[in-house]
Design a protein around this motif. Structure first.
Motif, short mmCIF file in Angstrom:
data_model
loop_
_atom_site.label_atom_id
_atom_site.label_comp_id
_atom_site.label_asym_id
_atom_site.label_seq_id
_atom_site.Cartn_x
_atom_site.Cartn_y
_atom_site.Cartn_z
N VAL A 46 0.86 -1.19 0.00
CA VAL A 46 0.00 0.00 0.00
C VAL A 46 0.89 1.23 0.00
N PRO A 47 0.71 2.14 -0.95
CA PRO A 47 1.56 3.33 -1.00
C PRO A 47 1.36 4.23 0.21
N ALA A 48 2.43 4.88 0.64
CA ALA A 48 2.36 5.78 1.79
C ALA A 48 1.69 7.10 1.44
N THR A 49 1.31 7.28 0.20
CA THR A 49 0.71 8.54 -0.23
C THR A 49 -0.81 8.51 -0.17
N GLY A 50 -1.40 7.49 0.42
CA GLY A 50 -2.85 7.41 0.50
C GLY A 50 -3.43 8.53 1.35
N LEU A 51 -4.72 8.67 1.25
CA LEU A 51 -5.44 9.71 1.97
C LEU A 51 -5.85 9.25 3.36
N ASP A 52 -6.01 10.20 4.28
CA ASP A 52 -6.66 9.95 5.56
C ASP A 52 -8.13 10.26 5.35
N VAL A 53 -8.98 9.24 5.47
CA VAL A 53 -10.38 9.35 5.12
C VAL A 53 -11.26 9.05 6.33
N VAL A 54 -12.24 9.90 6.56
CA VAL A 54 -13.28 9.63 7.55
C VAL A 54 -14.50 9.16 6.78
N VAL A 55 -14.99 7.98 7.14
CA VAL A 55 -16.21 7.42 6.57
C VAL A 55 -17.29 7.51 7.63
N THR A 56 -18.48 7.96 7.23
CA THR A 56 -19.56 8.10 8.20
C THR A 56 -20.91 7.85 7.56
N GLY A 57 -21.82 7.38 8.38
CA GLY A 57 -23.22 7.33 7.98
C GLY A 57 -23.87 8.64 8.35
N THR A 58 -25.13 8.79 8.01
CA THR A 58 -25.86 10.00 8.37
C THR A 58 -26.56 9.81 9.71
N ALA A 106 -24.46 22.20 -4.69
CA ALA A 106 -24.52 23.63 -4.36
C ALA A 106 -24.33 23.88 -2.87
N ALA A 107 -24.74 22.94 -2.04
CA ALA A 107 -24.61 23.10 -0.59
C ALA A 107 -23.18 22.93 -0.11
N GLY A 108 -22.32 22.31 -0.94
CA GLY A 108 -20.92 22.20 -0.55
C GLY A 108 -20.30 20.83 -0.67
N PHE A 109 -21.04 19.83 -1.14
CA PHE A 109 -20.41 18.54 -1.37
C PHE A 109 -19.53 18.64 -2.61
N ALA A 110 -18.31 18.13 -2.51
CA ALA A 110 -17.39 18.16 -3.63
C ALA A 110 -17.86 17.26 -4.75
N GLU A 111 -18.52 16.16 -4.39
CA GLU A 111 -19.05 15.24 -5.38
C GLU A 111 -20.21 14.47 -4.77
N VAL A 112 -21.13 14.06 -5.62
CA VAL A 112 -22.30 13.27 -5.22
C VAL A 112 -22.33 12.04 -6.09
N PHE A 113 -22.40 10.87 -5.46
CA PHE A 113 -22.38 9.61 -6.19
C PHE A 113 -23.72 8.90 -6.06
N ARG A 171 -13.88 5.89 -7.55
CA ARG A 171 -12.45 5.62 -7.71
C ARG A 171 -11.78 6.70 -8.56
N ARG A 172 -12.42 7.11 -9.63
CA ARG A 172 -11.85 8.18 -10.47
C ARG A 172 -11.72 9.48 -9.66
N TYR A 173 -12.71 9.78 -8.84
CA TYR A 173 -12.64 10.97 -8.01
C TYR A 173 -11.46 10.87 -7.03
N LEU A 174 -11.30 9.73 -6.39
CA LEU A 174 -10.19 9.54 -5.45
C LEU A 174 -8.85 9.70 -6.16
N ASP A 175 -8.76 9.21 -7.37
CA ASP A 175 -7.52 9.34 -8.12
C ASP A 175 -7.15 10.80 -8.35
N THR A 176 -8.14 11.67 -8.52
CA THR A 176 -7.84 13.09 -8.70
C THR A 176 -7.31 13.69 -7.40
N LEU A 177 -7.77 13.20 -6.27
CA LEU A 177 -7.30 13.71 -4.98
C LEU A 177 -5.89 13.23 -4.66
N THR A 178 -5.62 11.96 -4.92
CA THR A 178 -4.32 11.41 -4.55
C THR A 178 -3.20 11.89 -5.46
#
Length: 156
Positions: free
Chosen positions: A15-27, A127-134, A144-151
């Motif tokens: 696993v590359p050390a360049t991965g993101l720190d991600v918080v996953v949450t439900g509503t 419009a409310a501020g989500f960077a992306e909606v899936f 996955r394509r979105y994550l690739d743009t971030l990494t």
């Protein structure tokens, strides 16, 4: 339920050390957990470090954890069909924090209770501020394509 992905304390073999720190949450109203576990496993497999806050997470707890952790990304998942309404409250609370003006926050899953409702929510959520909606029907490829743009710009 709060878990940290296996190997989150340090680099995992392969696993590359360049991965993101991600918080996953439900509503706040969604008690489903299988979607959150799936996202945690998927993100970990893709080389990211994950903190899974679990189901029925109050908006304030998401903000508090994000302030303490300073993640690269917050992923909000919904299965119960109320993700859009809950998501609007959550993103308003997140964007109220000056430190999170540019924090990527995405939402996906079952956002409404009917197909046409889901499509109607997409522009409002962005419009409310989500960077992306899936949308749930799109599968994981757009995520996955979105994550690739971030990494591409992450260096640790």
């Amino acid at each position: 339920m709060q878990t940290t992905a296996p190997g989150a304390a340090g680099p995992t073999r392969g696993v590359p050390a360049t991965g993101l720190d991600v918080v996953v949450t439900g509503t706040s109203s969604d008690a489903h957990t299988w979607n959150l576990i799936y996202l945690e496993l998927l993100l970990t497999e893709w080389g990211h470090r994950v903190t899974n806050l679990g189901a029925c997470v109050p908006e304030e707890l998401v903000v508090t954890r994000a302030l303490a952790q300073s993640p690269d990304l917050v992923v909000v998942s919904s299965v119960n069909g109320h993700g859009a309404a809950d998501g609007l409250r959550l993103i308003a609370r997140i964007r109220a924090e000056p430190r999170f003006a540019a924090l990527p926050v995405v939402i996906g899953g079952k956002l409404g209770t009917a197909e046409e409702t889901t499509r109607a929510w997409l522009p409002r959520l962005r419009a409310a501020g989500f960077a992306e909606v899936f949308e749930e029907s799109a599968g994981t490829a757009p995520f996955r394509r979105y994550l690739d743009t971030l990494t591409a710009g992450v260096c640790r």
